[in-house]
Structures are given as C-alpha cells and as structure tokens.
Design an enzyme around this catalytic site. Sequence first.
Site, PDB file in Angstrom:
ATOM      1  N   ASP A 209       2.108   2.117   8.725  1.00 21.19           N
ATOM      2  CA  ASP A 209       1.829   1.358   9.959  1.00 21.19           C
ATOM      3  C   ASP A 209       2.942   1.459  10.993  1.00 21.19           C
ATOM      4  O   ASP A 209       2.728   1.133  12.157  1.00 21.19           O
ATOM      5  CB  ASP A 209       1.606  -0.116   9.626  1.00 21.19           C
ATOM      6  CG  ASP A 209       0.457  -0.330   8.656  1.00 21.19           C
ATOM      7  OD1 ASP A 209      -0.343   0.613   8.479  1.00 21.19           O
ATOM      8  OD2 ASP A 209       0.367  -1.421   8.067  1.00 21.19           O
TER       9      ASP A 209
ATOM     10  N   LEU B 171      -8.111   7.601   3.087  1.00 15.42           N
ATOM     11  CA  LEU B 171      -7.850   9.045   3.103  1.00 15.42           C
ATOM     12  C   LEU B 171      -6.698   9.358   4.054  1.00 15.42           C
ATOM     13  O   LEU B 171      -5.995  10.349   3.875  1.00 15.42           O
ATOM     14  CB  LEU B 171      -9.099   9.825   3.526  1.00 15.42           C
ATOM     15  CG  LEU B 171     -10.278   9.757   2.549  1.00 15.42           C
ATOM     16  CD1 LEU B 171     -11.469  10.526   3.107  1.00 15.42           C
ATOM     17  CD2 LEU B 171      -9.896  10.310   1.182  1.00 15.42           C
TER      18      LEU B 171
ATOM     19  N   GLU C  46      -8.255  -0.500  13.143  1.00 17.11           N
ATOM     20  CA  GLU C  46      -9.042  -1.413  12.320  1.00 17.11           C
ATOM     21  C   GLU C  46      -8.819  -2.870  12.736  1.00 17.11           C
ATOM     22  O   GLU C  46      -9.661  -3.721  12.537  1.00 17.11           O
ATOM     23  CB  GLU C  46      -8.673  -1.244  10.840  1.00 17.11           C
ATOM     24  CG  GLU C  46      -7.184  -1.490  10.556  1.00 17.11           C
ATOM     25  CD  GLU C  46      -6.789  -1.263   9.104  1.00 17.11           C
ATOM     26  OE1 GLU C  46      -7.643  -0.861   8.292  1.00 17.11           O
ATOM     27  OE2 GLU C  46      -5.613  -1.500   8.770  1.00 17.11           O
TER      28      GLU C  46
ATOM     29  N   GLY D 113       0.812  -1.213   0.000  1.00 17.54           N
ATOM     30  CA  GLY D 113       0.000   0.000   0.000  1.00 17.54           C
ATOM     31  C   GLY D 113       0.842   1.257   0.000  1.00 17.54           C
ATOM     32  O   GLY D 113       1.904   1.305   0.620  1.00 17.54           O
TER      33      GLY D 113
END
Lengths: 394, 394
Positions: A145, A295, A244, A20
């Site tokens: 992360d 976002l 999450e 990502g």
Amino acid sequence: MCKEGAVMLKGNMLIAHGGGPTPVINSSLLGAVREAKLHGEIETIYGARFGAEGILAGDLIDLGKFADEDLALLAKTPASALGSCRRKLTDADYPAVLECFKKFNIRYFFYNGGNDSMDTCNKIYNLSVETGYELRVIGIPKTIDNDLDVTDHCPGFGSAAKYAAVSALELAQDVSALPIHVVVMEMMGRNAGWITAASALYADLMPCEQLVYLPEVAFDKERFLAAVKEKWAKGRGLLVTISEGIHYADGSPVADSGVVDGFGHKVPGGAAQALSDMIMRETGLKSRSEKPGLLGRVSVALMSEVDQKEAEEAGACAVRSAVAGKTGYMVGFETAREPYASQTILIPLEQVANAEKKFPLEWIGDDGASIRPAFKAYCEPLIGAYDSRFISLR
Amino acid sequence: MCKEGAVMLKGNMLIAHGGGPTPVINSSLLGAVREAKLHGEIETIYGARFGAEGILAGDLIDLGKFADEDLALLAKTPASALGSCRRKLTDADYPAVLECFKKFNIRYFFYNGGNDSMDTCNKIYNLSVETGYELRVIGIPKTIDNDLDVTDHCPGFGSAAKYAAVSALELAQDVSALPIHVVVMEMMGRNAGWITAASALYADLMPCEQLVYLPEVAFDKERFLAAVKEKWAKGRGLLVTISEGIHYADGSPVADSGVVDGFGHKVPGGAAQALSDMIMRETGLKSRSEKPGLLGRVSVALMSEVDQKEAEEAGACAVRSAVAGKTGYMVGFETAREPYASQTILIPLEQVANAEKKFPLEWIGDDGASIRPAFKAYCEPLIGAYDSRFISLR
C-alpha cells in the site's frame, strides 16, 4: 528515545511476518537470514510460524536447517514463507510474548510488516525497556500500500505498482481494440491510492481514455457519470481504474464487502462491480469489471527488480543495525532521483507506528480523475526496467 | 467441399480479426504479413480496421507502410493491433462484403477468430463459390477458450492457460500463508472449462487445498458447501477456482451479469463474488473473490512462448496454403506429446463453424471439483517453460 550502543549481545534471533504478504517480503527474510549468518553474536535464527500467532504459541522454526540454495528461492517466492496473520496483539498478550522470548533466549527481534505491525513492534520495544529484558528490536517495512510514514517508499510497493502499471497498459490495448464496454478495474491499497495511481503511470501511452479514482478524493457519482459519458464519446474506449477503498463524501464506501479483518479494519472489495453496475444502470452503456485483487501482490513475473533488491537490503540492514546496538527503529529508505539512488535509514518506531501516509493531493489532477507527472518521476524508478513499447496499426 | 488448385492468383490480401483478442492474435497477424511479403502474387496487404466493421465500411489499412522492425513488436503486443468487433454478419451484409472485396481487388482473405468468426469465414467462402468471385479464404484459429473443434488446441489458449496455472499457484502461496478466508478466483472461458482446468495444473505443488468448478459439470450448491467445509477443516487454506460460465442443473447461471454481446451470447461475470457471498452467508467462514477477467488475455509476461510461435506459424500457414491454391479451410494443429511436437493441418471450415469443443468429462475427477492428470499431460507442453519452484519454511 531509542537505546543505542555497540555492546556485544549474544543470543538468538527471531523474525516474524505481520499482515498481508507482498511479492518481496520473503526477500527481506532472505536478506535478514543471510546477514545474521555473518554475525557470531547471533546463535540460532528462528522464524515465527504465522507471525504473532507463532510467537504467542512458542511455535518457532529453526531457519538454520535450510540449505543456502533452498533459501535462495525466497527471492522469487511470493507470499510469506513463514506464514503471517492479522491478529492484533493486546496488552493481555505481551506476557506470553516475553515468555516466548525468554524461553528461546531471543535477543534480536525483527518484525516485518506494515503500520499495524510497526505499532506492535514499538510495543514490544517498550516492553523490553520497561521490563529490563535485554532485546534489540528493529522493524522491517513491508506493505504494497506504500502508506508507511517517513520512509520515501516501502518494500512491496514497487512490485505492486509495476503490476498495476503494466496491467493497466496491457488492458488498455484490449479496451481500445474492442471498445464495446467501459472496463472498470479495481486495485488494492485500502485507504491509500498509491497503487491505483500507478495504474496511470503509462496513461500517456494508452490508446484509450482513462479515468482514475483514489480514496484520497471523495467519490462524486454525478461527476463520475458525466466524466464517463464525456470520455466514452471520444470513441477510443475507456478504462476506469479505482481503489478498493473509494468512498462518498460522507465516508460511506462505494461498495461494502461486509467483512472486518483481525485488526478491526473493514475489508474493502466490490467497488469495481458496483461502478460497472452503476454505469450500465445510469448511462445505458455496457460495462464490465476486473478485480485482480490478491493477484496484484503475488505476481513473480511482474516483481520489480529494484523492489526485490531493496527488500533484501532492508532485511540485512535491520540485522546489521541490531548487531551494532540499535533498537527501537524501523528501517526506511531515503532516495535521490535522476539518477535514482536509495539508501537505508533508521526511523524511530514511534514515528511510524499506526501513522498512515496518503497519496499527496497535489499529485491528483484538477478533474479528480487523473494523476500529475510528478508522481511518474517518483514512481517509475521503483518499478525498475520495463519495456512499454506496443504497436497499433489502426 | 474445398476447392484446391495451384493456379497462380494475383491480387490483394485482406486479414481481419473477429471477437475477443488473445495475447497472441497479433503474432498470427505478424506471421501472415511476413509470409505474404514472400509471395509476388500478393500485391497489397490490407488489414480491416475493427474486423467485420472495417470490411463493411471499406475501412482498410495498408500494412505495407509499416517498417519490419515496427511490425516485429506485434509478437509482444497484446490485444488486436488492427482492432476487432463482435458484430455478427447477417445475410443482408454479404453484398457489402463482396463490394469491399471487389473495390480493393481482394483475392486472399484471412479471418482470424473463434467459432463465430469461423462461421462467418465459411459463409464468405460459400459466397465466393456461389457468386463465382475468385477468392481464397482461410481461417486462422484464435481463442483463449480452446473451444474450437477438430484442432488439438487453439492459439491463444496456451497463454491463457499459463496465466491461469501460474496465477493459481502464486495465489495458493498467499492463501496458505495467511489462511483467514476462502479465496474464490473466477476465470474466463465462457461455456468451456479449459482455462479453469489449467488453474489446477500445479494442484500437486499447492501448499493449500483447491476446489475447481467447470461449466461442463452442473453446479450443486449443497455439494459445494460441504466440500468447502471439508477442505477448510484441513487448516491449510482453500483456493476455489471457477469458470465464469458455471451454472446449475437447470441451466441458470450462478451469476447473471445481465449483459448480452453482439453475437447474442450472455456475457458471464460475477460468479466468484456470488460464491464468495454464498460461502460467507451459508458457512460463516470469511471469503473473498478475485476476478482477473480480461487481464487473463493480455499478459505479456505470462505469454506462452510455444503459443506465440504456433500463433505466428498459424498465420504463415494460412497465407502459404492460400497461395498454393487452398480455400475453404481453417488452419489447425495436430500434435505428438512426449516429446511435444506440433504441425499445422488444414480443416474444412464447415467442420469447425459454430461447433464448440467442451472440456472432456473423463478428465474431471469423481468429486466434480478436481482435474485428472491426463489434462496435465495435454496442457503442460502448451504453456512452455515455467519455473514452478517455490519454498515454504513452515
């Protein structure tokens, strides 16, 4: 064991993105390309279209064809200007990788990614050693992360942390101005709570109550609902920020998106909605959920200047190190604080491949729902300048 | 019928916020307070704590006690510095309102809110006429939804539109760089599609495909799924932006949060997750959803400068007009474009109370999932300066 030497190696360079994107992965690309142009040993500068997919297909872009003033836009372009992918290379793929390298005479390879990509990068380094194909391989760290091991922090995190910190502080103004429902906000970060912890960076400035839940602590439903009721009773409004990846003690996720990515990891998502529903069902309070999701990794306005500069330097350092003969390393950062200063270091790829750095338990409060000040001292320099002054007249 | 006159009226002023905040509602407060300080007729400047609740309880704040340099922070403080509420005043409440006005000798009343608040404002104006209590009442418009009638646009919308436009363009970079799932983003706006339409403002610059669904067009599941498959097949990635209020032809919402607000309106939410689930279930494609939600009305970094200045002017105009003898009006804007210029106007409150301005159907493409260029000409000046240049090397 990393090979080292200053023997001049002429040939072409390839840089690829994996996993990502972050707000600053393109800044690392810019740093690498600018540095490469300074070294005559590097003849053609290639980028792989869509990461590993481009390497396997021999689908490379000649980055020399872009004007410097266009490339400068990389510093403010989010996501990956080369394209990325989540394809995990298997043993069966490596012959095709080597074929691409030989076909394009690639002698310098830079892989810009997170833990999975550093594993791939390490395998490509081992491939070069085992086959005797002369190649210098350096990993450029990238992950919002912040879960890459050994390095103090990772390019991409500072910007994602700034997004989380600023968004939470701004949202807290709204939550306290119209305290009609508990607001639950979900942050990215997979199994690591670094980004969510950043949402509490300005907890002491918030005009409302806050509860923070990281995946490093098993989620306890009864304890959560009791905390919500207790905080709500104070009448200032309540913001709940969650990762999450939060899960119960038995490892089952609070919400299951039902999706698995190309690396075989479960794609998280939906935990905020699940908790918001739980609050309404079990306490009778109103609740709503916000999930900025992607976002949080594309915002240019909330990009950290410190992060942007470090990302650029990580790319430059990778190329500089390879030209100087280094191979088999990932660029990392070691830092001093008060005042903050950082410098690049080289970390053997085998030390970072697939390792996952979790948020330290000693930085989590006893209530399991707050962050201790030590994290603020760690994180605040990484997000750079930010004016946190707001006014309440109430 | 609005009373007008230049008779000098001495007394105190009260300003209150109603409904959901915007990024610039505090700018209107700043404009009103600064203007009030210029007029000797206005003795004490009060703000109501938490809107109508504060009026009913006589819970007012003397705004004169704040230093000018502190008040200046209102221009960059999101949400409501006075506090707001969603309480709808009923006939039974008006005696308490009048009692508060008499107790604090309020002769100037400014209500800063959306359609529901303008209805309340109009009722308070009527109350003053019917009871003979001398009061000047002016509404200051505020809504991110842009659904207030008569005025060209409404303070709050420009900033929410900038958030939607910039977020979508940034997200499109991510979506096209790693096209592994359809990304569905949900925007606020209740029954009006203005904000969601703004998410397509830079559609012509997007490196991926986009589909846009507003509540003004009935949502058709089969047509939607066919469009998703067709766009996905182009291989560039797909961003779907939707209004929280989208619904089927029979009026049933695509997602039902199950929550009703203080004005009796259903609280929308969850439509993006519902569509993402639908895409995965019905097409076999992967999909994920983003729902910035309240973040779209608190972002300081994406506040529109034009919006901020106009909000301040709306507050100032309200006070100036009341001092000049006007009552029973809402401040609005009339504009010229190319080049953009705006000026305040006064609109009788009865014309705007409870009216809802929907997004014009003629600005929606024949496919029901795109926005025509006429909207760009309307909207772009409202979001102010923005550098939309990104680079792709793919």
